[in-house]
Write a protein that holds these residues in place. Structure first.
Motif, PDB file in Angstrom:
ATOM      1  N   ARG A  11      62.699  23.834  34.351  1.00  0.00           N
ATOM      2  CA  ARG A  11      63.076  23.991  35.763  1.00  0.00           C
ATOM      3  C   ARG A  11      62.998  22.639  36.464  1.00  0.00           C
ATOM      4  O   ARG A  11      61.969  21.983  36.432  1.00  0.00           O
ATOM      5  CB  ARG A  11      62.161  25.013  36.424  1.00  0.00           C
ATOM      6  N   GLU A  26      73.208  18.282  40.358  1.00  0.00           N
ATOM      7  CA  GLU A  26      73.043  19.713  40.121  1.00  0.00           C
ATOM      8  C   GLU A  26      74.075  20.224  39.112  1.00  0.00           C
ATOM      9  O   GLU A  26      73.745  20.976  38.190  1.00  0.00           O
ATOM     10  CB  GLU A  26      73.146  20.488  41.433  1.00  0.00           C
ATOM     11  N   LEU A  27      75.316  19.804  39.270  1.00  0.00           N
ATOM     12  CA  LEU A  27      76.363  20.216  38.320  1.00  0.00           C
ATOM     13  C   LEU A  27      76.075  19.701  36.910  1.00  0.00           C
ATOM     14  O   LEU A  27      76.205  20.447  35.936  1.00  0.00           O
ATOM     15  CB  LEU A  27      77.729  19.716  38.785  1.00  0.00           C
ATOM     16  N   SER A  30      72.935  21.549  35.516  1.00  0.00           N
ATOM     17  CA  SER A  30      73.184  22.978  35.308  1.00  0.00           C
ATOM     18  C   SER A  30      74.049  23.228  34.074  1.00  0.00           C
ATOM     19  O   SER A  30      73.955  24.288  33.451  1.00  0.00           O
ATOM     20  CB  SER A  30      73.856  23.589  36.539  1.00  0.00           C
ATOM     21  N   THR A  36      67.450  24.109  34.015  1.00  0.00           N
ATOM     22  CA  THR A  36      67.824  24.975  35.131  1.00  0.00           C
ATOM     23  C   THR A  36      67.445  24.280  36.425  1.00  0.00           C
ATOM     24  O   THR A  36      66.293  23.872  36.589  1.00  0.00           O
ATOM     25  CB  THR A  36      67.073  26.329  35.060  1.00  0.00           C
ATOM     26  N   VAL A  37      68.395  24.125  37.343  1.00  0.00           N
ATOM     27  CA  VAL A  37      68.088  23.560  38.656  1.00  0.00           C
ATOM     28  C   VAL A  37      67.554  24.699  39.516  1.00  0.00           C
ATOM     29  O   VAL A  37      68.250  25.670  39.782  1.00  0.00           O
ATOM     30  CB  VAL A  37      69.332  22.907  39.294  1.00  0.00           C
ATOM     31  N   CYS A  38      66.289  24.582  39.922  1.00  0.00           N
ATOM     32  CA  CYS A  38      65.650  25.648  40.702  1.00  0.00           C
ATOM     33  C   CYS A  38      65.683  25.374  42.196  1.00  0.00           C
ATOM     34  O   CYS A  38      65.273  26.220  42.992  1.00  0.00           O
ATOM     35  CB  CYS A  38      64.223  25.889  40.224  1.00  0.00           C
ATOM     36  N   THR A  40      67.254  22.247  45.460  1.00  0.00           N
ATOM     37  CA  THR A  40      67.669  20.912  45.880  1.00  0.00           C
ATOM     38  C   THR A  40      67.125  20.660  47.277  1.00  0.00           C
ATOM     39  O   THR A  40      66.950  21.592  48.057  1.00  0.00           O
ATOM     40  CB  THR A  40      69.210  20.757  45.882  1.00  0.00           C
TER      41      THR A  40
END
Length: 128
Positions: A11, A26-27, A30, A36-38, A40
């Protein structure tokens, strides 16, 4: 039985004041298996707040952000969540000593390729 880390991956919380950079990171993250981006955040204050709620494995911080810089956030995260891994990602190579002193586990420049960033993040948190 599947562990939580195997289910959602490592995470990661991202903090950068530039929306384009934040969304690009993030892109890229991900799309990487095992990450996993939990959350921002646009600044360090928000990054610390979200980290206390989300309990990420890794927090990626820019150095210079209005409303709460990354080095102050790194020191606060190190104090409040000592197990979290902290990555400072910036344009300023001269910030390396201050970032490491503030508690960063890893210092990278923003010209790092997405593939190298992903690989370096994976090395910070061992897989079960």
């Amino acid at each position: 039985m599947t562990s939580p880390a195997e289910t959602v991956g490592v995470r990661v919380l991202l903090a950068d004041d530039h929306p384009l950079v934040r969304q690009g990171l993030e892109l890229a993250l991900s799309a990487a298996p095992g990450l996993t981006v939990c959350g921002t955040a646009p600044d360090g204050v928000e990054a610390v707040r979200q980290a206390l709620e989300q309990h990420p494995d890794i927090v990626v911080l820019d150095v210079s952000m209005p409303g709460g810089d990354g080095l102050t956030a790194a020191r606060e995260l190190r104090r409040l969540l000592p197990a979290v891994r902290i990555v400072v990602l910036t344009w300023r190579a001269s910030s390396r000593p201050a970032a490491l002193e503030a508690g960063a586990d890893l210092f990278l420049l923003k010209d790092t390729s997405p593939g190298v960033l992903v690989e370096r993040l994976r090395t910070l948190v061992p897989r079960p």
